[in-house]
Design an enzyme around this catalytic site. Structure first.
Site, PDB file in Angstrom:
ATOM      1  N   SER A 179       0.840  -1.199   0.000  1.00  0.00           N
ATOM      2  CA  SER A 179       0.000   0.000   0.000  1.00  0.00           C
ATOM      3  C   SER A 179       0.874   1.248   0.000  1.00  0.00           C
ATOM      4  O   SER A 179       1.978   1.251   0.561  1.00  0.00           O
ATOM      5  CB  SER A 179      -0.852  -0.034   1.265  1.00  0.00           C
ATOM      6  OG  SER A 179      -1.463   1.213   1.474  1.00  0.00           O
TER       7      SER A 179
ATOM      8  N   TYR B 214      -1.923  -0.558  10.825  1.00  0.00           N
ATOM      9  CA  TYR B 214      -2.186  -1.185   9.523  1.00  0.00           C
ATOM     10  C   TYR B 214      -1.018  -0.949   8.570  1.00  0.00           C
ATOM     11  O   TYR B 214      -0.475  -1.876   7.970  1.00  0.00           O
ATOM     12  CB  TYR B 214      -3.489  -0.630   8.901  1.00  0.00           C
ATOM     13  CG  TYR B 214      -3.603  -0.977   7.433  1.00  0.00           C
ATOM     14  CD1 TYR B 214      -3.845  -2.279   7.025  1.00  0.00           C
ATOM     15  CD2 TYR B 214      -3.417   0.000   6.445  1.00  0.00           C
ATOM     16  CE1 TYR B 214      -3.916  -2.606   5.674  1.00  0.00           C
ATOM     17  CE2 TYR B 214      -3.484  -0.313   5.102  1.00  0.00           C
ATOM     18  CZ  TYR B 214      -3.731  -1.624   4.721  1.00  0.00           C
ATOM     19  OH  TYR B 214      -3.774  -1.948   3.385  1.00  0.00           O
TER      20      TYR B 214
ATOM     21  N   LYS C 133       1.981  -3.555   6.836  1.00  0.00           N
ATOM     22  CA  LYS C 133       2.387  -3.680   5.417  1.00  0.00           C
ATOM     23  C   LYS C 133       3.894  -3.447   5.278  1.00  0.00           C
ATOM     24  O   LYS C 133       4.581  -4.154   4.533  1.00  0.00           O
ATOM     25  CB  LYS C 133       1.625  -2.675   4.541  1.00  0.00           C
ATOM     26  CG  LYS C 133       0.146  -2.960   4.415  1.00  0.00           C
ATOM     27  CD  LYS C 133      -0.108  -4.192   3.561  1.00  0.00           C
ATOM     28  CE  LYS C 133      -1.574  -4.532   3.461  1.00  0.00           C
ATOM     29  NZ  LYS C 133      -1.854  -5.825   2.844  1.00  0.00           N
TER      30      LYS C 133
HETATM   31  P1  NAD Z   1     -11.077  -7.089   1.474  1.00  0.00           P
HETATM   32  O1  NAD Z   1     -11.276  -7.041   2.940  1.00  0.00           O
HETATM   33  O2  NAD Z   1     -12.262  -6.895   0.604  1.00  0.00           O
HETATM   34  O3  NAD Z   1     -10.365  -8.456   1.068  1.00  0.00           O
HETATM   35  C1  NAD Z   1      -9.495  -9.150   1.920  1.00  0.00           C
HETATM   36  C2  NAD Z   1      -9.944 -10.594   1.966  1.00  0.00           C
HETATM   37  O4  NAD Z   1      -9.052 -11.323   2.802  1.00  0.00           O
HETATM   38  C3  NAD Z   1     -11.350 -10.766   2.547  1.00  0.00           C
HETATM   39  O5  NAD Z   1     -12.101 -11.585   1.693  1.00  0.00           O
HETATM   40  C4  NAD Z   1     -11.123 -11.435   3.887  1.00  0.00           C
HETATM   41  O6  NAD Z   1     -12.182 -12.294   4.238  1.00  0.00           O
HETATM   42  C5  NAD Z   1      -9.813 -12.181   3.641  1.00  0.00           C
HETATM   43  N1  NAD Z   1      -8.994 -12.434   4.826  1.00  0.00           N
HETATM   44  C6  NAD Z   1      -8.628 -11.552   5.790  1.00  0.00           C
HETATM   45  N2  NAD Z   1      -7.839 -12.142   6.706  1.00  0.00           N
HETATM   46  C7  NAD Z   1      -7.691 -13.430   6.295  1.00  0.00           C
HETATM   47  C8  NAD Z   1      -7.005 -14.544   6.816  1.00  0.00           C
HETATM   48  N3  NAD Z   1      -6.291 -14.457   7.943  1.00  0.00           N
HETATM   49  N4  NAD Z   1      -7.070 -15.729   6.162  1.00  0.00           N
HETATM   50  C9  NAD Z   1      -7.802 -15.813   5.026  1.00  0.00           C
HETATM   51  N5  NAD Z   1      -8.486 -14.804   4.493  1.00  0.00           N
HETATM   52  C10 NAD Z   1      -8.428 -13.612   5.117  1.00  0.00           C
HETATM   53  O7  NAD Z   1      -9.943  -6.023   1.131  1.00  0.00           O
HETATM   54  P2  NAD Z   1      -9.431  -5.509  -0.286  1.00  0.00           P
HETATM   55  O8  NAD Z   1      -9.808  -4.070  -0.392  1.00  0.00           O
HETATM   56  O9  NAD Z   1      -9.811  -6.444  -1.356  1.00  0.00           O
HETATM   57  O10 NAD Z   1      -7.862  -5.546  -0.033  1.00  0.00           O
HETATM   58  C11 NAD Z   1      -7.069  -6.634  -0.456  1.00  0.00           C
HETATM   59  C12 NAD Z   1      -5.643  -6.385  -0.046  1.00  0.00           C
HETATM   60  O11 NAD Z   1      -5.186  -5.166  -0.612  1.00  0.00           O
HETATM   61  C13 NAD Z   1      -5.462  -6.228   1.468  1.00  0.00           C
HETATM   62  O12 NAD Z   1      -4.260  -6.874   1.833  1.00  0.00           O
HETATM   63  C14 NAD Z   1      -5.357  -4.744   1.673  1.00  0.00           C
HETATM   64  O13 NAD Z   1      -4.589  -4.420   2.809  1.00  0.00           O
HETATM   65  C15 NAD Z   1      -4.641  -4.330   0.388  1.00  0.00           C
HETATM   66  N6  NAD Z   1      -4.904  -2.928   0.040  1.00  0.00           N
HETATM   67  C16 NAD Z   1      -6.183  -2.492  -0.097  1.00  0.00           C
HETATM   68  C17 NAD Z   1      -6.434  -1.162  -0.406  1.00  0.00           C
HETATM   69  C18 NAD Z   1      -7.834  -0.633  -0.518  1.00  0.00           C
HETATM   70  O14 NAD Z   1      -8.016   0.575  -0.461  1.00  0.00           O
HETATM   71  N7  NAD Z   1      -8.850  -1.478  -0.727  1.00  0.00           N
HETATM   72  C19 NAD Z   1      -5.351  -0.283  -0.593  1.00  0.00           C
HETATM   73  C20 NAD Z   1      -4.050  -0.768  -0.448  1.00  0.00           C
HETATM   74  C21 NAD Z   1      -3.839  -2.101  -0.138  1.00  0.00           C
HETATM   75  C1  WQD Z   2      -9.696   9.742   0.624  1.00  0.00           C
HETATM   76  C2  WQD Z   2      -9.892  11.237   0.848  1.00  0.00           C
HETATM   77  C3  WQD Z   2     -10.145  11.844   3.161  1.00  0.00           C
HETATM   78  C4  WQD Z   2     -13.949   9.734   3.743  1.00  0.00           C
HETATM   79  C5  WQD Z   2      -7.111   4.873   3.081  1.00  0.00           C
HETATM   80  C6  WQD Z   2      -6.068   4.189   3.911  1.00  0.00           C
HETATM   81  C7  WQD Z   2      -4.977   3.645   3.055  1.00  0.00           C
HETATM   82  C8  WQD Z   2      -5.516   2.808   1.882  1.00  0.00           C
HETATM   83  C9  WQD Z   2      -6.703   3.400   1.219  1.00  0.00           C
HETATM   84  C10 WQD Z   2      -5.160   0.486   2.268  1.00  0.00           C
HETATM   85  C11 WQD Z   2      -9.117  11.792   2.047  1.00  0.00           C
HETATM   86  C12 WQD Z   2     -11.413  12.119   2.397  1.00  0.00           C
HETATM   87  C13 WQD Z   2     -12.791  10.256   3.204  1.00  0.00           C
HETATM   88  C14 WQD Z   2     -14.986  10.607   4.124  1.00  0.00           C
HETATM   89  C15 WQD Z   2     -13.654  12.459   3.353  1.00  0.00           C
HETATM   90  N1  WQD Z   2      -5.916   1.513   2.280  1.00  0.00           N
HETATM   91  N2  WQD Z   2     -12.655  11.590   3.016  1.00  0.00           N
HETATM   92  N3  WQD Z   2     -14.802  11.950   3.906  1.00  0.00           N
HETATM   93  O1  WQD Z   2      -7.307   7.991   3.510  1.00  0.00           O
HETATM   94  O2  WQD Z   2      -6.319   8.037   1.171  1.00  0.00           O
HETATM   95  O3  WQD Z   2      -6.490   5.917   2.350  1.00  0.00           O
HETATM   96  O4  WQD Z   2      -7.638   3.918   2.162  1.00  0.00           O
HETATM   97  O5  WQD Z   2      -3.984   0.385   2.167  1.00  0.00           O
HETATM   98  O6  WQD Z   2      -4.152   2.914   3.888  1.00  0.00           O
HETATM   99  O7  WQD Z   2      -5.539   5.128   4.822  1.00  0.00           O
HETATM  100  O8  WQD Z   2      -8.550   6.984   1.526  1.00  0.00           O
HETATM  101  O9  WQD Z   2     -10.907   6.915   0.840  1.00  0.00           O
HETATM  102  O10 WQD Z   2     -10.367   7.071   3.295  1.00  0.00           O
HETATM  103  O11 WQD Z   2      -9.957   9.051   1.847  1.00  0.00           O
HETATM  104  O12 WQD Z   2     -13.556  13.673   3.188  1.00  0.00           O
HETATM  105  O13 WQD Z   2     -16.040  10.202   4.661  1.00  0.00           O
HETATM  106  O14 WQD Z   2     -11.266  11.465   1.152  1.00  0.00           O
HETATM  107  O15 WQD Z   2      -9.888  12.815   4.128  1.00  0.00           O
HETATM  108  O16 WQD Z   2      -8.694  13.078   1.707  1.00  0.00           O
HETATM  109  P1  WQD Z   2      -7.134   7.352   2.195  1.00  0.00           P
HETATM  110  P2  WQD Z   2     -10.011   7.430   1.903  1.00  0.00           P
END
Ligand code: NAD
Ligand code: WQD
Length: 349
Positions: free
Chosen positions: A127, A151, A155
């Site tokens: 991330s 979190y 990562k």
């Molecule tokens: P999500 O929660 O929809 O998907 C994660 C999946 O992993 C879920 O289906 C959950 O049931 C499963 N899971 C969690 N812990 C587990 C475990 N111990 N064993 C087996 N399954 C498990 O999340 P997502 O948005 O699809 O994110 C996927 C990956 O990408 C995550 O690692 C997240 O940290 C990373 N990521 C997400 C974002 C985002 O904004 N969505 C941004 C950056 C990184």
């Molecule tokens: C985006 C923008 C908020 C909600 C987070 C995690 C990051 C990553 C993705 C996994 C910001 C603003 C948001 C609301 C708002 N996840 N906002 N009102 O904060 O960039 O990242 O999700 O790795 O780790 O920190 O994403 O979608 O929460 O916010 O004004 O109700 O929207 O302040 O500027 P962010 P976000």
């Protein structure tokens, strides 16, 4: 003829389910392991419906070494895409041990099981949150790291562990070295164009886009815009939103490169997956209203603790080395989010 078999951890989740589609469409065999802690098996049924192909699903926790070993024994897995993990920043501050256990320990167990099965190709969901403070708001892979919440630190720790694992290959003179891509996502949004799969957050969403679309559909009353006094062009936070389908395409490109001669002698390398352009919260609201024709009621609220003013990717390395760049624009991201939201107002029920 079918290509190899890829194990997708967390494959029932938001990004993992989109990755399953892309893999199946590229003729990979797909094996999913997910404990369904943040997803529903319906997402996988829909993946099969969209692709008209089947996948193998194991309901298991990646921390269950025996379960993983049995999966590696039974299936001819050649590579792993590792999405499983917990991802809510606020929750991670309240439950740090749960986050380190799930994310860090879970990855350790997975890496051990892979090592024992001699499967050493790994694409990991990292991330942009691993980046520390920097002079520029356009992050490149060689910028200093330094996450600011449990979190993000989970990562960062996983990245460090995987770098160590890869570095150990030259120490021990490994026959088959680790080949690892650390993909640093910016802000994934959007949904598959069918509207059949998408993001289905539990309870009130933390992230901007699902919040906006739930306000637009009338499930939530009003969006709070967290701060309008940031040093950005309109005072609201700027982020690099990327379409989830573009994002998962980056994973397939990474897998191709891990299997190419570029990675013949192994390695562990980080790549940003972002578009390289940022949008403010107000721009998101305005574009959402234009694309969907719906009003998004909002108020200006105080800043959210821990938020950066502005952050977007320098995606050049992924273009240069993976041959990948994001294709979809903000209108596409919003149209697909809205299509999913309208077809599934209650998510996967
Ligand atoms: P999500 O929660 O929809 O998907 C994660 C999946 O992993 C879920 O289906 C959950 O049931 C499963 N899971 C969690 N812990 C587990 C475990 N111990 N064993 C087996 N399954 C498990 O999340 P997502 O948005 O699809 O994110 C996927 C990956 O990408 C995550 O690692 C997240 O940290 C990373 N990521 C997400 C974002 C985002 O904004 N969505 C941004 C950056 C990184
Ligand atoms: C985006 C923008 C908020 C909600 C987070 C995690 C990051 C990553 C993705 C996994 C910001 C603003 C948001 C609301 C708002 N996840 N906002 N009102 O904060 O960039 O990242 O999700 O790795 O780790 O920190 O994403 O979608 O929460 O916010 O004004 O109700 O929207 O302040 O500027 P962010 P976000």
């Amino acid at each position: 003829m079918s290509k190899q078999t890829v194990l997708v951890t967390g494959g029932a989740g938001y990004i993992g389910s989109h990755a399953c589609i892309e893999l199946l469409e590229a003729e990979y065999q797909v094996v999913v392991v997910d404990n369904l802690s943040n997803s529903k098996p319906e997402s996988l049924r829909r993946v099969e419906r969209i692709t008209d192909k089947s996948l193998q699903f194991y309901e298991a926790d990646i921390r269950d070494k025996q379960a993983l070993a049995a999966i590696f024994n039974r299936e001819s897995i050649t590579a792993v895409m590792h999405f499983a993990g917990l991802k809510a920043v606020g929750e991670s501050c309240a439950q740090p041990l749960n986050y380190y256990h799930n994310n860090v320990y879970g990855t350790l167990v997975l890496a051990e099981a892979m090592s024992e099965a001699n499967v050493k190709q790994l694409v990991f969901s990292s991330s942009a949150t691993v980046y520390g403070e920097s002079a520029s708001v356009q992050y490149a892979e060689d910028f200093p790291l330094g996450a600011i919440n449990p979190y993000g630190r989970s990562k960062f720790m996983i990245e460090e562990i995987l770098r160590d694992l890869s570095a150990a290959d030259s120490v021990i003179g490994a026959q088959s070295p680790w080949k690892i891509a650390l993909l640093r996502y910016f802000n994934p949004i959007g949904a598959h164009e069918s509207g059949l799969i998408g993001e289905d957050p539990n309870g009130i969403p933390n992230n901007l886009m699902p919040y906006v679309s739930q306000v637009a559909i009338g499930k939530l009353e009003q969006l709070s815009v967290f701060g309008d006094d940031y040093p950005t062009h309109d005072g609201t936070g700027v982020r690099d939103y990327i379409h989830v389908v573009d994002l998962v395409k980056g994973h397939l490109k990474a897998l191709d490169v891990l299997q190419s001669e570029k990675f013949e002698s192994g390695g562990c390398k980080a790549y940003n997956l972002g578009t390289g352009r940022g949008y403010s919260v107000l721009e998101i609201i305005k574009t959402f209203e234009t694309v969907t024709g719906r009003k998004v009621d909002y108020k200006i609220a105080p800043r959210r603790a821990g938020d950066l003013a502005e952050c977007f990717a320098n995606p050049e390395l992924a273009y240069k080395e993976l041959g990948w760049k994001a294709e979809k624009n903000l209108d596409d991201m919003i149209a697909d989010t809205w299509n999913w939201q309208c077809q599934n107002p209650q998510g996967y029920v």
